[in-house]
Write an enzyme that holds these catalytic residues in place. Sequence first.
Site, mmCIF file in Angstrom:
data_model
loop_
_atom_site.group_PDB
_atom_site.id
_atom_site.type_symbol
_atom_site.label_atom_id
_atom_site.label_comp_id
_atom_site.label_asym_id
_atom_site.label_seq_id
_atom_site.Cartn_x
_atom_site.Cartn_y
_atom_site.Cartn_z
ATOM 1 N N TRP B 43 0.850 -1.206 0.000
ATOM 2 C CA TRP B 43 0.000 0.000 0.000
ATOM 3 C C TRP B 43 0.880 1.248 0.000
ATOM 4 O O TRP B 43 0.381 2.314 0.227
ATOM 5 C CB TRP B 43 -0.900 -0.015 1.231
ATOM 6 C CG TRP B 43 -2.141 0.795 1.160
ATOM 7 C CD1 TRP B 43 -2.943 1.024 0.072
ATOM 8 C CD2 TRP B 43 -2.779 1.489 2.263
ATOM 9 N NE1 TRP B 43 -4.034 1.788 0.425
ATOM 10 C CE2 TRP B 43 -3.960 2.088 1.765
ATOM 11 C CE3 TRP B 43 -2.470 1.649 3.608
ATOM 12 C CZ2 TRP B 43 -4.827 2.840 2.568
ATOM 13 C CZ3 TRP B 43 -3.337 2.389 4.403
ATOM 14 C CH2 TRP B 43 -4.504 2.980 3.884
HETATM 15 C C1 LIG Z 1 -6.686 6.693 2.851
HETATM 16 C C2 LIG Z 1 -7.609 6.882 4.017
HETATM 17 C C3 LIG Z 1 -7.894 8.141 4.470
HETATM 18 C C4 LIG Z 1 -8.721 8.338 5.558
HETATM 19 N N1 LIG Z 1 -8.879 9.607 6.002
HETATM 20 C C5 LIG Z 1 -9.471 9.826 7.197
HETATM 21 C C6 LIG Z 1 -9.417 11.119 7.787
HETATM 22 O O1 LIG Z 1 -8.847 12.061 7.225
HETATM 23 N N2 LIG Z 1 -9.986 11.282 9.002
HETATM 24 C C7 LIG Z 1 -10.600 10.267 9.658
HETATM 25 O O2 LIG Z 1 -11.067 10.508 10.769
HETATM 26 N N3 LIG Z 1 -10.693 9.033 9.123
HETATM 27 C C8 LIG Z 1 -10.126 8.785 7.901
HETATM 28 N N4 LIG Z 1 -10.139 7.514 7.358
HETATM 29 C C9 LIG Z 1 -11.069 6.490 7.911
HETATM 30 C C10 LIG Z 1 -10.560 5.704 9.131
HETATM 31 O O3 LIG Z 1 -9.280 5.251 8.875
HETATM 32 C C11 LIG Z 1 -11.510 4.536 9.407
HETATM 33 O O4 LIG Z 1 -12.805 5.029 9.533
HETATM 34 C C12 LIG Z 1 -11.167 3.753 10.685
HETATM 35 O O5 LIG Z 1 -9.833 3.343 10.662
HETATM 36 C C13 LIG Z 1 -12.079 2.543 10.852
HETATM 37 O O6 LIG Z 1 -11.736 1.867 12.048
HETATM 38 P P1 LIG Z 1 -11.909 0.282 12.218
HETATM 39 O O7 LIG Z 1 -11.438 -0.068 13.562
HETATM 40 O O8 LIG Z 1 -13.263 -0.126 11.811
HETATM 41 O O9 LIG Z 1 -10.920 -0.349 11.109
HETATM 42 P P2 LIG Z 1 -9.319 -0.372 11.086
HETATM 43 O O10 LIG Z 1 -8.776 0.827 11.742
HETATM 44 O O11 LIG Z 1 -8.943 -0.642 9.681
HETATM 45 O O12 LIG Z 1 -8.938 -1.626 11.982
HETATM 46 C C14 LIG Z 1 -9.235 -2.958 11.629
HETATM 47 C C15 LIG Z 1 -8.188 -3.865 12.280
HETATM 48 O O13 LIG Z 1 -8.577 -5.231 12.221
HETATM 49 C C16 LIG Z 1 -7.459 -6.029 11.851
HETATM 50 N N5 LIG Z 1 -7.977 -7.256 11.236
HETATM 51 C C17 LIG Z 1 -8.692 -7.335 10.082
HETATM 52 N N6 LIG Z 1 -9.034 -8.610 9.836
HETATM 53 C C18 LIG Z 1 -8.536 -9.361 10.856
HETATM 54 C C19 LIG Z 1 -8.572 -10.753 11.152
HETATM 55 N N7 LIG Z 1 -9.207 -11.619 10.350
HETATM 56 N N8 LIG Z 1 -7.957 -11.182 12.287
HETATM 57 C C20 LIG Z 1 -7.315 -10.294 13.105
HETATM 58 N N9 LIG Z 1 -7.261 -8.968 12.853
HETATM 59 C C21 LIG Z 1 -7.865 -8.509 11.750
HETATM 60 C C22 LIG Z 1 -6.700 -5.136 10.904
HETATM 61 O O14 LIG Z 1 -5.376 -5.548 10.725
HETATM 62 C C23 LIG Z 1 -6.832 -3.780 11.599
HETATM 63 O O15 LIG Z 1 -5.851 -3.591 12.564
HETATM 64 C C24 LIG Z 1 -9.335 7.247 6.229
HETATM 65 C C25 LIG Z 1 -9.061 5.962 5.762
HETATM 66 C C26 LIG Z 1 -8.203 5.772 4.676
HETATM 67 C C27 LIG Z 1 -7.893 4.392 4.218
HETATM 68 S S1 SF4 Z 2 5.031 -1.732 5.336
HETATM 69 FE FE1 SF4 Z 2 6.298 -1.440 3.520
HETATM 70 S S2 SF4 Z 2 6.024 -3.315 2.299
HETATM 71 FE FE2 SF4 Z 2 4.407 -3.267 3.836
HETATM 72 S S3 SF4 Z 2 2.678 -2.330 2.736
HETATM 73 FE FE3 SF4 Z 2 3.742 -0.687 3.831
HETATM 74 S S4 SF4 Z 2 5.223 0.130 2.342
HETATM 75 FE FE4 SF4 Z 2 4.522 -1.853 1.540
#
Ligand SMILES: Cc1cc2nc3c(=O)[nH]c(=O)nc-3n(C[C@H](O)[C@H](O)[C@H](O)COP(=O)(O)OP(=O)(O)OC[C@H]3O[C@@H](n4cnc5c(N)ncnc54)[C@H](O)[C@@H]3O)c2cc1C
Ligand code: SF4
Lengths: 617, 148
Positions: B43
């Site tokens: 990513w």
């Molecule tokens: C590019 C981008 C920009 C964004 N911009 C903003 C912003 O400016 N401001 C803002 O407030 N929000 C922003 N967001 C949104 C925010 O990141 C999400 O709303 C938030 O992270 C959701 O939280 P979550 O806990 O549901 O998911 P996540 O934070 O993604 O956490 C999910 C976790 O579960 C783990 N997991 C998944 N599957 C499994 C499995 N099978 N077993 C064990 N572990 C697992 C993952 O590894 C991860 O750690 C953005 C997101 C992105 C991608």
């Molecule tokens: S930690 Fe490094 S190799 Fe892994 S997704 Fe991020 S940039 Fe790519």
Amino acid sequence: MGFFSSRKTIFVDSDILVVGGGFGGCGAAYESRYWGRDLKIVVVEKANIERSGAVAHGLSAINCYMGMQWGENQPEDHVRYARGDLMGLVREDLVYDIARHVDATVHKFEEWGLPIMRNPETGRYLREGKWQIMIHGESYKPIVAEAAAKAATQVYNRIMVTHLLMDRTRPNRVAGAVGFSVRTGHFYVFRAKAVIVAAGGASHIYRPRAVGEGMGRTWYAPWSSASAYGLLIEAGAKMIQMENKIVLCRFKDGYGPVGAWFLLLKSHATNAYGENYEITRFNEIKALVGNYADIKPMPTCLRNHAMLEEMKAGRGPIYMHTQQVLDTAEKEEIGWEDFLDMTIGQAVVWASQNIDPKERASELTTSEPYVMGSHATCSGAWASGPDDCAPDDYQWGYNRMTTLEGLFGAGDTIGGSAHKFSSGSFTEGRIAGKSAVKYIMDLKGATPEVDEQRVAELARIIFKPLENYKIGRNEIVAGTVSPNYLLPLHGLQRLEKLMDEYVGGYTTYYITNEHLLNRGMELLTMLKEDLEHLGAENLHQLQRAWELHHRVLTSESVARHTLFRQETRWPGYYYRADHPKLDDAEWHVFTGSEYDAKTGEWRMSKLPVHHILQWAV
Amino acid sequence: MPTFVDMTKCDGCGECVDICPSDIMHIDPVHRRSYNIEPNFCWECYSCVKACPQHAIDVRGYADFAPMGHKVRVLREKEKGSVSWKIKYRDGRVKEFTFPIRTTPWGSIKAPGDYEAPDANALRSPLLAHEPTALKVAALPTLSSAKK
Ligand SMILES: Cc1cc2nc3c(=O)[nH]c(=O)nc-3n(C[C@H](O)[C@H](O)[C@H](O)COP(=O)(O)OP(=O)(O)OC[C@H]3O[C@@H](n4cnc5c(N)ncnc54)[C@H](O)[C@@H]3O)c2cc1C
Ligand code: SF4
Ligand code: SF4
């Protein structure tokens, strides 16, 4: 298990098991420790919580902050906003609940060390927009993870959770989860009194625009593997709004977010001829969706719609005119930091394509669809609401408990509560954490029991792709083509292609109909059968295999829900060509589904949308 | 921009393996140095780049849309609380930026269990930890106080 006899089975007992250490999971760990001082709280995470989940890079804004201390917004204002943006359909009780707590979360983040920008004139947080505040957020995730690590009894990193476990005698009650260590290959059985799933949203269920090596450049993280939905659906939890996938308007290829550009820097977008298409297409949009077009700001999906119509009419590229707004060094820094903090790939696109945003405009595009519960969309589990503001039929127990007893959720996992983002997901984790403690206290020792037979069966199922590979590999010379197994990447690409072509991906301009959906589901069923033959060369590929399982089940749910809702509620997210209009008479409801893993049957339902705050949209 | 590792700088310490959210930095069994096993699941989050003590990891923009010749380099100085970027364009132009990352010492967050234990009855209230103080308003809003 003859092939891998060194594999151990490790049992971990806890009071509260948090699945996924992202924003929701970290909030859940923090709050459950605050209320449950003596409880054993375990976080299990497939990566490393310091940089896991959607916030691995960092972020440049907190998108959900009321500013109640300065009278900027009240929780009810946020409900009005979320309701409007989602074309009328949100769980207002859940949105309200997050909005009233979220400021405290953000104040804690600042106290912990997150640098939040200030407006030098007012001394308040620097607003990006009405709901967003600007941060120097490169270390947002490590900071939040530090708080969670201090709260949890133990954090188990690098364990991929594959299934939830249900109680031996009461199949509607959760008893834990199972998975495997991606490092050692050991089989983990987590037994818990309550489980909080916070496993994030879903990328890569639709064909991404990037191809080949660039395939990982999706807007939502490639590791957002739909596990939250895959785990819950398989266990039989009721899901809602799974058709409400999100398509994002983003900088082309790098997928840099547009929020700071539109809202803070006041940049604007036009077609190739310099025309503001949102203005020129307004009447046409109004004819399509009626009064919803008048909502301010215009709902996210409708803004996509205007852009898509423009692209279809051959008036692209669509440009973001960054060059018109970066007139000071300070603004240039803000523009760059926006991407260096949260989407570094966009900075790489600029550097590699010789685009200086100060000098020339950048192209915008619409992304492939994603399934999420925390953004301008609200797919996820049907959850019990807060007892002081949820209508009776939105309450059956503890706040944020799903329809399965003892199973809670937060962040992308929970449906109906759009616009929570990072801060709201953490807040929802806190709500679920406190609620799970209460649940356990009320339980008074009535510990659930896991079913030994089921555990043994899962141990066999989970590791089968390793055996499939080992056996099949002996039949061929070399390479990736085997008549007897499918590699996870093969399965993923088949899934993405069929979702794209039949269930409204970008190559069809997000259009589908009943016939396409039925044909898509026929192919999806065959893919589901083929998952029996997944072959994994090693533990990393075994993780990919189970991510694919979660994505496929989630996709099936998306297809079912898309078929069930006979209208086009969110033009710009997707279109039912056979039901092109928004139909409030029939469809001002949530779509619900329950899956029976034993029979493979889906039970669809309509669930009421209650407006707990009584103003017109 | 998927990552690649400089053969002469990497010492095989495994920090990148430990941090990568995609589990794609692995140690090559022959060379005992790390490499990206699955560039198409990268990513470009730079978590590994920032974590590498030898500054051995760099990135090259995705082959399908990034022309060659650019560089986006980062130095994250945890104890100083800053992150610095150097961006080199394909045509040679250079831009540099430094941003703060944290205002408090690492490890300084007060654990939730170190606060005074809440009153048992408070478990039944809608208040979360540190509320209402942390809200910075007098009381937690309720529906009856909302302007409808
Ligand atoms: C590019 C981008 C920009 C964004 N911009 C903003 C912003 O400016 N401001 C803002 O407030 N929000 C922003 N967001 C949104 C925010 O990141 C999400 O709303 C938030 O992270 C959701 O939280 P979550 O806990 O549901 O998911 P996540 O934070 O993604 O956490 C999910 C976790 O579960 C783990 N997991 C998944 N599957 C499994 C499995 N099978 N077993 C064990 N572990 C697992 C993952 O590894 C991860 O750690 C953005 C997101 C992105 C991608
Ligand atoms: S930690 Fe490094 S190799 Fe892994 S997704 Fe991020 S940039 Fe790519
Ligand atoms: S962190 Fe750096 S030095 Fe250590 S293994 Fe990875 S690339 Fe090599």
